[in-house]
Design an enzyme around this catalytic site. Structure first.
Site, mmCIF file in Angstrom:
data_model
loop_
_atom_site.group_PDB
_atom_site.id
_atom_site.type_symbol
_atom_site.label_atom_id
_atom_site.label_comp_id
_atom_site.label_asym_id
_atom_site.label_seq_id
_atom_site.Cartn_x
_atom_site.Cartn_y
_atom_site.Cartn_z
ATOM 1 N N CYS A 81 0.984 -0.986 0.717
ATOM 2 C CA CYS A 81 0.158 -0.014 -0.325
ATOM 3 C C CYS A 81 0.711 0.893 -0.226
ATOM 4 O O CYS A 81 0.464 2.652 -0.627
ATOM 5 C CB CYS A 81 -1.154 0.623 1.280
ATOM 6 S SG CYS A 81 -0.181 -0.872 3.365
ATOM 7 N N GLU A 124 9.028 -2.823 5.534
ATOM 8 C CA GLU A 124 8.538 -1.764 5.194
ATOM 9 C C GLU A 124 8.999 -1.029 4.689
ATOM 10 O O GLU A 124 8.786 -1.523 2.796
ATOM 11 C CB GLU A 124 7.310 -1.290 5.925
ATOM 12 C CG GLU A 124 6.348 -0.174 5.145
ATOM 13 C CD GLU A 124 5.411 -1.105 4.856
ATOM 14 O OE1 GLU A 124 5.194 -2.384 4.547
ATOM 15 O OE2 GLU A 124 3.972 -0.712 3.987
ATOM 16 N N HIS A 160 -2.056 6.981 3.410
ATOM 17 C CA HIS A 160 -0.429 6.646 3.588
ATOM 18 C C HIS A 160 -0.029 8.141 2.566
ATOM 19 O O HIS A 160 0.163 8.345 1.689
ATOM 20 C CB HIS A 160 -0.060 5.218 2.829
ATOM 21 C CG HIS A 160 -0.162 4.477 3.581
ATOM 22 N ND1 HIS A 160 -0.467 4.397 4.504
ATOM 23 C CD2 HIS A 160 0.476 2.510 3.355
ATOM 24 C CE1 HIS A 160 -1.009 3.277 5.358
ATOM 25 N NE2 HIS A 160 -0.357 2.420 4.604
ATOM 26 N N ASN A 220 -4.648 3.857 1.309
ATOM 27 C CA ASN A 220 -3.979 2.941 1.351
ATOM 28 C C ASN A 220 -4.763 1.487 1.257
ATOM 29 O O ASN A 220 -4.616 -0.134 1.079
ATOM 30 C CB ASN A 220 -3.090 1.993 2.718
ATOM 31 C CG ASN A 220 -4.421 3.243 3.823
ATOM 32 O OD1 ASN A 220 -4.722 4.144 4.056
ATOM 33 N ND2 ASN A 220 -4.462 2.354 4.994
HETATM 34 N N1 LIG Z 1 -4.576 -2.845 5.796
HETATM 35 C C1 LIG Z 1 -3.931 -2.112 4.520
HETATM 36 O O1 LIG Z 1 -3.683 -1.156 4.468
HETATM 37 C C2 LIG Z 1 -3.757 -3.272 3.701
HETATM 38 C C3 LIG Z 1 -3.192 -2.706 2.577
HETATM 39 C C4 LIG Z 1 -2.254 -3.304 1.721
HETATM 40 C C5 LIG Z 1 -1.721 -4.577 1.927
HETATM 41 N N2 LIG Z 1 -2.422 -5.497 3.112
HETATM 42 C C6 LIG Z 1 -2.670 -6.913 2.925
HETATM 43 O O2 LIG Z 1 -3.406 -7.419 2.775
HETATM 44 C C7 LIG Z 1 -4.154 -8.413 4.246
HETATM 45 C C8 LIG Z 1 -5.027 -8.296 4.885
HETATM 46 O O3 LIG Z 1 -5.430 -6.893 6.089
HETATM 47 P P1 LIG Z 1 -5.600 -6.723 6.620
HETATM 48 O O4 LIG Z 1 -4.842 -5.231 6.994
HETATM 49 O O5 LIG Z 1 -7.494 -6.475 6.232
HETATM 50 O O6 LIG Z 1 -5.213 -7.854 7.606
HETATM 51 P P2 LIG Z 1 -6.771 -8.287 9.502
HETATM 52 O O7 LIG Z 1 -7.743 -6.500 9.273
HETATM 53 O O8 LIG Z 1 -5.710 -8.906 10.127
HETATM 54 O O9 LIG Z 1 -7.429 -8.979 8.273
HETATM 55 C C9 LIG Z 1 -7.128 -10.293 8.799
HETATM 56 C C10 LIG Z 1 -8.154 -11.713 7.466
HETATM 57 O O10 LIG Z 1 -7.949 -12.984 7.642
HETATM 58 C C11 LIG Z 1 -8.460 -13.305 7.913
HETATM 59 N N3 LIG Z 1 -7.229 -14.923 8.251
HETATM 60 C C12 LIG Z 1 -6.557 -14.797 9.631
HETATM 61 N N4 LIG Z 1 -6.048 -16.017 10.044
HETATM 62 C C13 LIG Z 1 -7.128 -17.045 9.328
HETATM 63 C C14 LIG Z 1 -6.545 -18.484 9.173
HETATM 64 N N5 LIG Z 1 -6.075 -19.354 9.689
HETATM 65 N N6 LIG Z 1 -7.940 -18.995 8.262
HETATM 66 C C15 LIG Z 1 -8.007 -17.739 6.598
HETATM 67 N N7 LIG Z 1 -8.621 -16.289 7.165
HETATM 68 C C16 LIG Z 1 -7.855 -16.408 7.877
HETATM 69 C C17 LIG Z 1 -9.631 -13.672 9.153
HETATM 70 O O11 LIG Z 1 -10.287 -13.729 9.725
HETATM 71 P P3 LIG Z 1 -10.877 -14.015 10.752
HETATM 72 O O12 LIG Z 1 -11.636 -12.106 11.364
HETATM 73 O O13 LIG Z 1 -11.678 -15.010 10.608
HETATM 74 O O14 LIG Z 1 -9.613 -14.109 11.720
HETATM 75 C C18 LIG Z 1 -9.542 -11.782 8.671
HETATM 76 O O15 LIG Z 1 -10.468 -12.396 7.508
HETATM 77 C C19 LIG Z 1 -2.683 -9.188 4.557
HETATM 78 O O16 LIG Z 1 -1.645 -9.369 3.645
HETATM 79 C C20 LIG Z 1 -1.876 -7.421 4.638
HETATM 80 O O17 LIG Z 1 -0.360 -6.985 4.274
HETATM 81 C C21 LIG Z 1 -3.145 -4.386 3.562
#
Ligand SMILES: NC(=O)c1ccc[n+]([C@@H]2O[C@H](COP(=O)([O-])OP(=O)(O)OC[C@H]3O[C@@H](n4cnc5c(N)ncnc54)[C@H](OP(=O)(O)O)[C@@H]3O)[C@@H](O)[C@H]2O)c1
Length: 358
Positions: A157, A210, A250, A335
């Site tokens: 992001c 990062e 960001h 982001n």
């Molecule tokens: N946030 C950003 O700005 C951003 C930007 C670019 C890329 N990303 C990337 O996008 C991805 C998600 O980020 P996020 O910010 O959305 O994280 P998050 O809020 O922590 O969400 C994580 C998700 O993954 C699920 N999960 C966790 N463990 C799992 C498992 N063992 N099996 C299946 N599902 C599982 C969780 O489900 P439950 O709720 O059911 O536990 C939740 O739906 C990451 O790889 C991150 O690096 C994030």
């Protein structure tokens, strides 16, 4: 196939993997009434599997959860449970490394936000405004791995807006080196993310892995695609990453040295006039302007400017001479929209338009 004929056809059935998290809910929001894609499956961890989405998801977005999503039962992230031609992955990287190949092997096209496969030589790392031609790696990926489907990734992001700016200026002048300092929102760390005691009234000058991503991902995206991988750009980047108490958006403070001289007006024109490659110009997620340049002395600001172009436009301001390099500026990008779910949907539209799906 052009946009008009695709939109007149039946929508493609898609899944959102990790649908309960911050990026997962952005997918649900942005895919609501999408002209090409219809969400039919949502997955989560063991914590959520078997629950209805409305119960499992702590919805954090300002628009209501779409009605169609509320009663969908959260599924496990496995090909047997998720039988769809396309999936959007918002999984944590470690989970993505296991789950995404299983889906690709079973025939699903996985558009991933996770960093797990971005650095694999046969996996395209794509920003449609910059390098849509890198999806040519898909043929090699399928052949090498024996997959019916494939994985295409979008960028980290923080580097999304940065790389779009680097592309516009490198096309016009060439760039020798760049110095980038990020100010990253707390939503970039997922939910619940950084503890409030750590971030309120504070700045944390470290985000794991990062700076490394800020230094290599733009070089892959700006590199030359070949039959067997990408020859990275030789652009030199030095990055600092900081977490700041901002909810979304960001910022990157960028200084750069050009290969060929350009006046400030010429640099401004190159930014404002940047057009995406032809194939990416009329997709449903194409931003109205790829880059918007602001003249005000104190802009862009995350709270005021983050939704420019529905969160898909890269906003640039404070363009001025740099006493060490040539020019400096401030870049703002959403982001969880352009840097995550919106970018992944834009990639999905691209591979559909390129005829790589179905
Ligand atoms: N946030 C950003 O700005 C951003 C930007 C670019 C890329 N990303 C990337 O996008 C991805 C998600 O980020 P996020 O910010 O959305 O994280 P998050 O809020 O922590 O969400 C994580 C998700 O993954 C699920 N999960 C966790 N463990 C799992 C498992 N063992 N099996 C299946 N599902 C599982 C969780 O489900 P439950 O709720 O059911 O536990 C939740 O739906 C990451 O790889 C991150 O690096 C994030």
């Amino acid at each position: 196939m052009n946009v008009y004929s695709r939109s007149s056809q039946k929508r493609i059935r898609v899944a959102v993997l990790g649908a309960t998290g911050l990026v997962g809910q952005r997918f649900v929001q942005l895919l609501d009434q999408h002209p090409w894609f219809q969400v039919v499956a949502l997955t989560g961890s063991d914590r959520s599997v078997g629950s209805e989405y409305a119960q499992a998801c702590h919805w954090l977005l300002p628009t209501p959860m779409p009605d169609w999503a509320k009663n969908l039962t959260v599924l496990p992230t496995q090909p047997e449970a998720v039988d769809v031609p396309m999936a959007f992955s918002a999984l944590p990287s470690g989970i993505a490394r296991e789950a995404e190949p299983l889906l690709a092997q079973a025939g699903t096209v996985v558009c991933s936000n996770a960093s797990a496969f971005r650095n694999e030589p046969d996996v395209p790392l794509v920003l449609p405004e910059v390098n849509p031609q890198h999806t040519s790696l898909v043929a090699w990926q399928r052949q090498k791995r024996g997959w019916k489907g494939f994985i295409v990734t979008n960028a980290n992001c923080t580097i999304t807006g940065l790389t779009i700016v680097l592309k516009a200026l490198s096309d016009a002048f060439g760039i020798q080196r760049a110095f980038a300092v990020s100010l990253q929102a707390i939503s970039g760390a997922g939910y619940p993310g950084v503890a409030s005691m750590d971030i309120l009234g504070n700045v944390v000058p470290f985000i794991s892995d990062e700076e490394e991503k800020m230094e290599w991902e733009p070089r892959k995206i700006l590199g030359q695609v070949q039959d067997r991988g990408v020859e990275p750009s030789n652009l030199e980047i030095s990055a600092h990453a900081n977490r700041v108490p901002v909810s979304d958006g960001h910022m990157v403070c960028l200084s750069l040295g050009l290969s060929n001289a350009g006046s400030m007006q010429e640099v401004a024109n190159a930014l404002c006039g940047y057009l995406p490659p032809e194939i990416s110009r009329q997709l449903p997620s194409t931003p109205p302007a790829v880059i918007q340049l602001m003249d005000e002395a104190d802009r862009p600001q995350p709270r005021l400017d983050i939704m420019t172009g529905r969160g898909m436009t890269t906003v640039v301001g404070r363009l001025r001479p740099d006493p060490l390099l040539d020019y400096k500026m401030v870049i703002l990008s959403h982001n969880t929209i352009r840097g995550a779910a919106g970018g992944s949907i834009y990639n999905a539209e691209l591979v559909v338009q390129q005829g790589l799906v179905g």
